[in-house]
Design a protein around this motif. Sequence first.
Motif, short mmCIF file in Angstrom:
data_model
loop_
_atom_site.label_atom_id
_atom_site.label_comp_id
_atom_site.label_asym_id
_atom_site.label_seq_id
_atom_site.Cartn_x
_atom_site.Cartn_y
_atom_site.Cartn_z
N ASP A 1 0.82 -1.21 0.00
CA ASP A 1 0.00 0.00 0.00
C ASP A 1 0.85 1.26 0.00
O ASP A 1 0.37 2.33 -0.38
CB ASP A 1 -0.92 0.03 1.22
CG ASP A 1 -1.96 -1.08 1.19
OD1 ASP A 1 -2.15 -1.69 0.12
OD2 ASP A 1 -2.57 -1.34 2.23
N ARG B 1 5.07 7.07 -9.61
CA ARG B 1 6.01 8.16 -9.80
C ARG B 1 5.36 9.21 -10.69
O ARG B 1 4.28 8.99 -11.25
CB ARG B 1 7.30 7.61 -10.42
CG ARG B 1 7.95 6.60 -9.46
CD ARG B 1 9.14 5.92 -10.04
NE ARG B 1 8.76 5.16 -11.24
CZ ARG B 1 9.60 4.53 -12.02
NH1 ARG B 1 10.87 4.54 -11.75
NH2 ARG B 1 9.19 3.88 -13.07
N GLU C 1 0.60 6.01 -13.72
CA GLU C 1 -0.57 5.48 -13.01
C GLU C 1 -0.32 4.01 -12.72
O GLU C 1 0.13 3.27 -13.60
CB GLU C 1 -1.83 5.60 -13.85
CG GLU C 1 -2.28 7.00 -14.12
CD GLU C 1 -3.52 7.06 -15.00
OE1 GLU C 1 -4.04 5.99 -15.41
OE2 GLU C 1 -3.95 8.18 -15.29
N GLU D 1 3.74 4.15 -4.26
CA GLU D 1 2.96 5.17 -4.96
C GLU D 1 3.52 5.36 -6.37
O GLU D 1 4.71 5.15 -6.60
CB GLU D 1 3.02 6.48 -4.20
CG GLU D 1 2.36 6.40 -2.84
CD GLU D 1 2.32 7.74 -2.12
OE1 GLU D 1 2.71 8.76 -2.72
OE2 GLU D 1 1.89 7.75 -0.97
#
Length: 84
Positions: free
Chosen positions: A12, A17, A21, A15
């Motif tokens: 989780d 970059r 997406e 993220e």
Amino acid sequence: MTATDPTPPGTDAIEPRAGEELVHMEDHGAYTLVVVKRPDAPEGARGPFAYHVRWVPDIDGDGGSFRWQYLGETYNEEEEKQHD
């Protein structure tokens, strides 16, 4: 995470970059397979692209960061037929 807790953050915590997406993530324990797309990139550079992402702790044991290793462009069966 503390210096005494070398456990990396979970999937989780990964993220996308800048300009990417997340399309798919698959946890494999020591690493996570991550597939991304770049919707604003020029045609042919949008992906999807696969990465081997793993958590690398800092030398001092306080923190760390995710390291992304490029694996290549991915295709599903329909896309493969279009590229042949």
